[in-house]
Design an enzyme around this catalytic site. Structure first.
Site, PDB file in Angstrom:
ATOM      1  N   ARG A 152      -9.827   0.111  15.312  1.00  0.00           N
ATOM      2  CA  ARG A 152      -9.656   0.874  14.087  1.00  0.00           C
ATOM      3  C   ARG A 152     -10.633   0.275  13.087  1.00  0.00           C
ATOM      4  O   ARG A 152     -11.803   0.614  13.093  1.00  0.00           O
ATOM      5  CB  ARG A 152      -8.189   0.823  13.626  1.00  0.00           C
ATOM      6  CG  ARG A 152      -7.848   1.823  12.544  1.00  0.00           C
ATOM      7  CD  ARG A 152      -6.366   1.829  12.229  1.00  0.00           C
ATOM      8  NE  ARG A 152      -5.903   0.544  11.706  1.00  0.00           N
ATOM      9  CZ  ARG A 152      -4.672   0.336  11.228  1.00  0.00           C
ATOM     10  NH1 ARG A 152      -3.790   1.330  11.240  1.00  0.00           N
ATOM     11  NH2 ARG A 152      -4.330  -0.846  10.765  1.00  0.00           N
ATOM     12  N   TYR A 209      16.654  29.577   7.322  1.00  0.00           N
ATOM     13  CA  TYR A 209      15.517  30.252   7.952  1.00  0.00           C
ATOM     14  C   TYR A 209      15.642  30.246   9.469  1.00  0.00           C
ATOM     15  O   TYR A 209      16.056  29.253  10.072  1.00  0.00           O
ATOM     16  CB  TYR A 209      14.212  29.561   7.557  1.00  0.00           C
ATOM     17  CG  TYR A 209      13.760  29.851   6.150  1.00  0.00           C
ATOM     18  CD1 TYR A 209      13.461  31.151   5.748  1.00  0.00           C
ATOM     19  CD2 TYR A 209      13.605  28.820   5.235  1.00  0.00           C
ATOM     20  CE1 TYR A 209      13.031  31.421   4.451  1.00  0.00           C
ATOM     21  CE2 TYR A 209      13.177  29.065   3.935  1.00  0.00           C
ATOM     22  CZ  TYR A 209      12.890  30.365   3.554  1.00  0.00           C
ATOM     23  OH  TYR A 209      12.471  30.627   2.266  1.00  0.00           O
ATOM     24  N   LYS A 260       0.844  -1.199   0.000  1.00  0.00           N
ATOM     25  CA  LYS A 260       0.000   0.000   0.000  1.00  0.00           C
ATOM     26  C   LYS A 260       0.878   1.246   0.000  1.00  0.00           C
ATOM     27  O   LYS A 260       2.095   1.166   0.151  1.00  0.00           O
ATOM     28  CB  LYS A 260      -0.907  -0.018   1.228  1.00  0.00           C
ATOM     29  CG  LYS A 260      -0.157  -0.084   2.545  1.00  0.00           C
ATOM     30  CD  LYS A 260      -1.104  -0.242   3.720  1.00  0.00           C
ATOM     31  CE  LYS A 260      -0.307  -0.291   5.035  1.00  0.00           C
ATOM     32  NZ  LYS A 260      -1.213  -0.321   6.203  1.00  0.00           N
ATOM     33  N   MET A 283      12.100  24.099   2.137  1.00  0.00           N
ATOM     34  CA  MET A 283      11.242  23.329   1.248  1.00  0.00           C
ATOM     35  C   MET A 283      12.034  22.507   0.231  1.00  0.00           C
ATOM     36  O   MET A 283      11.722  21.339  -0.021  1.00  0.00           O
ATOM     37  CB  MET A 283      10.265  24.248   0.516  1.00  0.00           C
ATOM     38  CG  MET A 283       9.289  23.501  -0.385  1.00  0.00           C
ATOM     39  SD  MET A 283       8.168  24.586  -1.270  1.00  0.00           S
ATOM     40  CE  MET A 283       7.169  25.222   0.073  1.00  0.00           C
TER      41      MET A 283
END
Length: 342
Positions: free
Chosen positions: A128, A242, A34, A290
């Protein structure tokens, strides 16, 4: 088109991990592919594991089943999330077994595919997916291929593991099925009492170490390589990145790499991650942005623009550095990588 990011995938390591897990379990091992093969590529993962002997493959949704395409004739595809009200056309068109998780799904499957085999999930403590044990009467005369449950705490030494095992044993004694399945990667490590007829490894196939019993037995499958955009000197007293979270105590050589949180190299690696240039370790300097990170390269005098370095992405090690789970490290790897299978 040139891509400045490589995801190097070792198919022999993937296959070796599957074989170790199957040997440890003592029963056939399927494979969770998956989330696009945990981010590595579901089709390629299926091909490599089929070559190794795997015959049972698990995806989450019918969309994933469709994207996977054809499955080898001697293999089975199983859709873990069952058949919702919007899945009927896909479930009838695609050759795959659903894992029925609710009484409504059981009723829906009986209506649209009477007599066709399915799998069923029973909840034994995960809370779940899955029917509660009190709902087992819904399963009368249903042609169940595999009855499943899922362990909530298998990666820990938790009393719930034994409780779930006993609950599943009791249910398996009452619900007829061709096979019974409880253990994921961590569950396999708990011992063969948890194996039943089929195990469903995921993380450990891809290089994750779910429990201490797997240490030294699971090989790294995915390696991350990034190209240098620029080499620069950060002068003593200057900051980098940053938030100015890194300040150079002395003149510091830095390489700016073509990777960032948009690629899945998340901000948890800020000032904690590392890369390698041959024998040299290169620490991440300041925040991950990023598309870029800075690594210190004082030790690697010859590194230059266009060279490649390898990020430390051994899953247990990278998890400790970043504070992220091994699952997150794999499944967040982005689409800008050139995935290279070898």
């Amino acid at each position: 088109m040139h891509r400045p990011l490589h995801l190097m995938i070792d198919s022999s390591a993937l296959q070796a991990n599957w074989r170790w897990l199957q040997d440890r379990a003592g029963v056939p091992a399927g494979a969770a592919i998956k989330a696009d093969g945990y981010g590595l590529g579901a089709r390629e993962t299926m091909r490599a594991l089929h070559e190794a002997g795997c015959r049972e493959f698990f995806v989450s949704t019918w969309a994933e089943a469709e994207e996977l395409g054809s499955v080898p004739e001697d293999s089975n595809l199983v859709v873990l999330h069952g058949v919702g009200p919007d899945d009927i056309d896909a479930a009838l068109a695609i050759k795959a077994r659903p894992v029925l998780n609710t009484a409504a799904q059981v009723a829906r499957w009986r209506e649209i595919a009477p007599g066709r085999e399915c799998d069923v999930m029973i909840d034994t403590g995960m809370n779940r997916l899955g029917l509660r044990p009190q709902e087992m009467s819904q399963l009368a005369v249903l042609p169940i291929h595999t009855l499943h449950s899922h362990l909530a705490c298998a990666d820990e030494d938790n009393v719930l593991n034994g409780m779930q095992l006993e609950r599943f044993r009791a249910i398996a004694a009452e619900v007829p099925a061709k096979r019974y399945s409880l253990a994921n990667s961590a569950g396999i490590c708990l011992g063969r009492n948890y194996s039943f007829d089929l195990v469903r490894p995921g993380l450990a196939l891809y290089g994750g170490v779910p429990r201490r019993e797997a240490e030294g037995n699971i090989r790294q499958v995915a390696r991350v390589e990034a190209q240098i955009v620029q080499r620069r000197t950060i002068r003593a007293g200057e900051t980098c990145g940053y938030g100015a979270t890194f300040t150079a105590e002395a003149d510091t050589e830095a390489a700016i790499l073509n990777i960032g949180y948009a690629d899945g190299y998340l901000r948890g690696f800020s000032s904690r991650g590392s890369a390698f240039a041959g024998e040299y370790a290169l620490p991440v300097l300041g925040r991950v942005s990023m598309d870029l990170i800075a690594v210190g390269c004082d030790a690697a005098k010859d590194l230059k623009e266009g060279d490649w370095v390898e990020l430390d992405y051994d899953l247990p090690s990278a998890s400790k550095q970043s504070g992220l789970s091994q699952y997150e490290l794999l499944t967040t790897l982005g689409s800008r990588f050139e995935r290279r299978w070898a």
